[in-house]
Design a protein around this motif. Sequence first.
Motif, short mmCIF file in Angstrom:
data_model
loop_
_atom_site.label_atom_id
_atom_site.label_comp_id
_atom_site.label_asym_id
_atom_site.label_seq_id
_atom_site.Cartn_x
_atom_site.Cartn_y
_atom_site.Cartn_z
N GLY A 29 0.78 -1.23 0.00
CA GLY A 29 0.00 0.00 0.00
C GLY A 29 0.81 1.27 0.00
N GLY A 30 2.03 1.20 -0.50
CA GLY A 30 2.88 2.39 -0.57
C GLY A 30 2.40 3.35 -1.64
N SER A 31 2.97 4.52 -1.64
CA SER A 31 2.63 5.56 -2.60
C SER A 31 3.11 5.20 -4.00
CB SER A 31 3.28 6.88 -2.16
OG SER A 31 3.17 7.85 -3.19
N VAL A 32 2.34 5.62 -4.99
CA VAL A 32 2.75 5.43 -6.38
C VAL A 32 4.05 6.18 -6.67
CG1 VAL A 32 1.40 7.34 -7.36
CG2 VAL A 32 1.87 5.30 -8.74
N TRP A 33 4.34 7.19 -5.87
CA TRP A 33 5.57 7.97 -6.04
C TRP A 33 6.83 7.15 -5.77
CZ3 TRP A 33 5.27 12.12 -8.81
CH2 TRP A 33 4.08 12.82 -8.85
N LEU A 34 6.68 5.99 -5.17
CA LEU A 34 7.83 5.10 -4.99
C LEU A 34 8.39 4.62 -6.32
CD1 LEU A 34 6.54 2.90 -2.01
CD2 LEU A 34 8.41 4.57 -1.95
N LEU A 35 7.56 4.70 -7.37
CA LEU A 35 8.02 4.23 -8.67
C LEU A 35 9.10 5.12 -9.27
CD1 LEU A 35 4.65 3.05 -10.22
CD2 LEU A 35 6.40 1.70 -9.04
N LEU A 36 9.12 6.39 -8.91
CA LEU A 36 10.16 7.29 -9.45
C LEU A 36 11.55 6.92 -8.93
CD1 LEU A 36 8.31 10.72 -9.47
CD2 LEU A 36 8.90 9.26 -11.41
N PRO A 37 11.76 6.81 -7.62
CA PRO A 37 13.10 6.38 -7.19
C PRO A 37 13.40 4.93 -7.60
CG PRO A 37 11.66 6.65 -5.28
CD PRO A 37 10.92 7.17 -6.48
N ALA A 38 12.38 4.12 -7.75
CA ALA A 38 12.60 2.75 -8.23
C ALA A 38 13.18 2.76 -9.64
CB ALA A 38 11.31 1.94 -8.19
#
Length: 108
Positions: A29-38
Amino acid sequence: MLKTLLLFLITAVAEIVGCYLPYLWLRKGGSVWLLLPAAASLALFAWLLTLHPTASGRVYAAYGGVYVTVAIFWLWWADAVKPSRWDLFGAALCLAGMAVIMFAPRSA
């Protein structure tokens, strides 16, 4: 030799972070914004693989041993699951294989 090992270690961390962040988004349930640093971490991973000083196939094969070892310690650090002695033994075998692949004498 130390430079090669350190480069493998940094490469493995970049790959694991690049894969772990989408896992946090999809499963925890993390933020979709985690995809940028990923994405940045995976791009760093790919770039780091190009810095290794030997043939790419050999680097990829040897890197696998380091990746397995770092993943076992990531399990302990990030997921709070203590590795078993078999996990550690397997990681040691992988590192031994990496050392044979990367540091064996080669004819010119």
